[in-house]
Design an enzyme around this catalytic site. Sequence first.
Site, short mmCIF file in Angstrom:
data_model
loop_
_atom_site.label_atom_id
_atom_site.label_comp_id
_atom_site.label_asym_id
_atom_site.label_seq_id
_atom_site.Cartn_x
_atom_site.Cartn_y
_atom_site.Cartn_z
N GLN A 161 0.91 -1.12 -0.19
CA GLN A 161 0.07 0.12 0.20
C GLN A 161 0.74 1.34 -0.10
O GLN A 161 0.45 2.44 -0.43
CB GLN A 161 -0.95 -0.19 1.21
CG GLN A 161 -1.92 -0.99 1.09
CD GLN A 161 -2.95 -1.19 2.17
OE1 GLN A 161 -2.52 -2.06 3.18
NE2 GLN A 161 -4.14 -0.67 2.16
N HIS A 174 1.07 -9.62 4.18
CA HIS A 174 -0.16 -8.87 4.35
C HIS A 174 -0.77 -8.72 2.97
O HIS A 174 -0.53 -8.07 1.95
CB HIS A 174 0.39 -7.34 4.72
CG HIS A 174 -1.06 -6.37 5.17
ND1 HIS A 174 -0.88 -5.94 6.21
CD2 HIS A 174 -2.11 -6.02 4.38
CE1 HIS A 174 -1.90 -5.05 6.38
NE2 HIS A 174 -2.82 -5.21 5.44
N ASN A 180 -1.60 -11.40 7.80
CA ASN A 180 -2.51 -10.39 8.21
C ASN A 180 -3.93 -10.80 7.97
O ASN A 180 -4.11 -11.13 6.67
CB ASN A 180 -2.09 -9.27 7.48
CG ASN A 180 -3.18 -7.82 7.77
OD1 ASN A 180 -3.18 -7.53 8.91
ND2 ASN A 180 -3.98 -7.78 6.83
N GLU A 181 -4.73 -10.79 8.69
CA GLU A 181 -6.20 -11.19 8.27
C GLU A 181 -6.53 -12.34 7.33
O GLU A 181 -7.25 -12.31 6.20
CB GLU A 181 -6.95 -10.02 7.77
CG GLU A 181 -6.80 -8.66 8.76
CD GLU A 181 -7.62 -7.33 8.11
OE1 GLU A 181 -7.92 -7.40 6.86
OE2 GLU A 181 -7.89 -6.52 9.08
C1 BGC Z 1 -6.27 -4.25 6.09
C2 BGC Z 1 -5.68 -3.09 5.41
C3 BGC Z 1 -6.70 -2.35 4.94
C4 BGC Z 1 -7.67 -1.58 5.90
C5 BGC Z 1 -8.64 -0.76 5.33
C6 BGC Z 1 -7.42 -3.92 6.69
O1 BGC Z 1 -8.38 -5.04 6.60
O2 BGC Z 1 -5.30 -5.11 6.84
O3 BGC Z 1 -4.52 -3.31 4.55
O4 BGC Z 1 -6.13 -1.07 4.13
O5 BGC Z 1 -8.46 -2.84 6.48
O6 BGC Z 1 -9.50 -1.25 4.58
#
Ligand code: BGC
Length: 439
Positions: free
Chosen positions: A31, A126, A170-171
């Site tokens: 990002q 990520h 991440n997530e």
């Molecule tokens: C993510 C980020 C994203 C943010 C806002 C999160 O789920 O880890 O990468 O920019 O949300 O949408």
Amino acid sequence: MSEPGTLAIETGAPLRIPEGFLLGTASAAHQVEGDLWNDWMRMERREPWRIKDGSSAAVGIDHLHRYRDDLKMLAGLGQNAERFSVEWSRVEPQPGRFDARALRHYADVVATCRELGMEPIVTLQHFTLPVWLADRGGLLNPGTPRLFARYAATCAEAFGAAVRWWVTVNEPNVLASVAYAAGEWPPHRRSPLAAMRAQATLLRMHAGATRALREVAARRGHRVLVSIAHHERPFRPRPGSPAARLAAPLPDYLFNRWFLRSCASGRLLPPVGHGQPVPGLAGSLDYLGVNFYAEERVRFDPRAAGTLFISPDPDPSVPRSSSGWSIDPDAFRRALVGLWREFRLPLLVTENGVADEDDELRAAFLTDHLRAAVEAAGDGADVRGYLYWTAFDNFEWLEGYRMRFGLIAVDRITLQRRPKRSAAVFAQICRSREIPPRP
Ligand code: BGC
């Protein structure tokens, strides 16, 4: 850090931020960095229509080259922590060939954080994957966890004792559902079965990487703290609807609890597995990284088979951000307390933020949510820190640069950074270590 449960909460008085509490911002390589080549970048090149404003992450905010100045700016706000991700495709551009220059770059990012008094919190994956791995099946390839563990070990060797806090993936719940079930992100699969396989791979990636990080640390005589960054988005059934109350728990379990409970039990839980043990998974969370943006009120929807018969049912009395997500700091406090009660792990808020084009909501959002995190500590939860998403307006995935979460604006032509009003409010909190009372 004070013992959980010892904070006295007074309304009307500023709230003291506990000693040792980490306060900072979070970002992800794709990002912000620019100049990268991974599965997302390939999609942005080949199918530019997928990104709403037609942009790409090719330049990002050029953080790759400007990281020193950027980190100085963040330290200038008074942050004592900074979360960022290492771009796997940069460090391992071809399978098994690690790029020494890229590793030196990230080691310098870590060292710069330390020099500036910010605890580096390092994410290994990520959302993006190297193209060579995507071409070998990505998260559907059973060999991926082994490759990820090797990459994790390489980063651990390169950064040494300078990194204590690690986030493996991440997530995982978001990545598996958006990329493999909804088909919106690479590799654009629309298969619940594929999403379950991707979740299983992410679980094994986390387990393998944790083991690798701990082995390197033990050999070199230092300690690490490892977690995932879990996206918590509680599905709250529409009040007074028995059908919603019946429908919500299954998707809520699959999205919000399956991964964490699998980690807690050390087993691949149903419906993805049948309870078989996963090597290295039991005890793999030293803390719990929590990304929280919003709670979602849901209703029963007989036509929504793809989302297991629930649909969003926005509560008109709750305010919303420019992304349409609800703004409810108390839902955040409840979520933290709920996670603490179930898992009894120290919590680190690895992301919390708001999309807000004109910076009208952000200062209050940040203050209220940070207060909620500290109040959760007053309710007994062991909350160790809060990282606002994000420092700089950046490439917001399919939304491009139009969706703005940053404390600092970035001119898309000159790339010049300009702190917003909310950055000044955040800086005031960081420096005073006090959260102003509710107005
Ligand atoms: C993510 C980020 C994203 C943010 C806002 C999160 O789920 O880890 O990468 O920019 O949300 O949408």
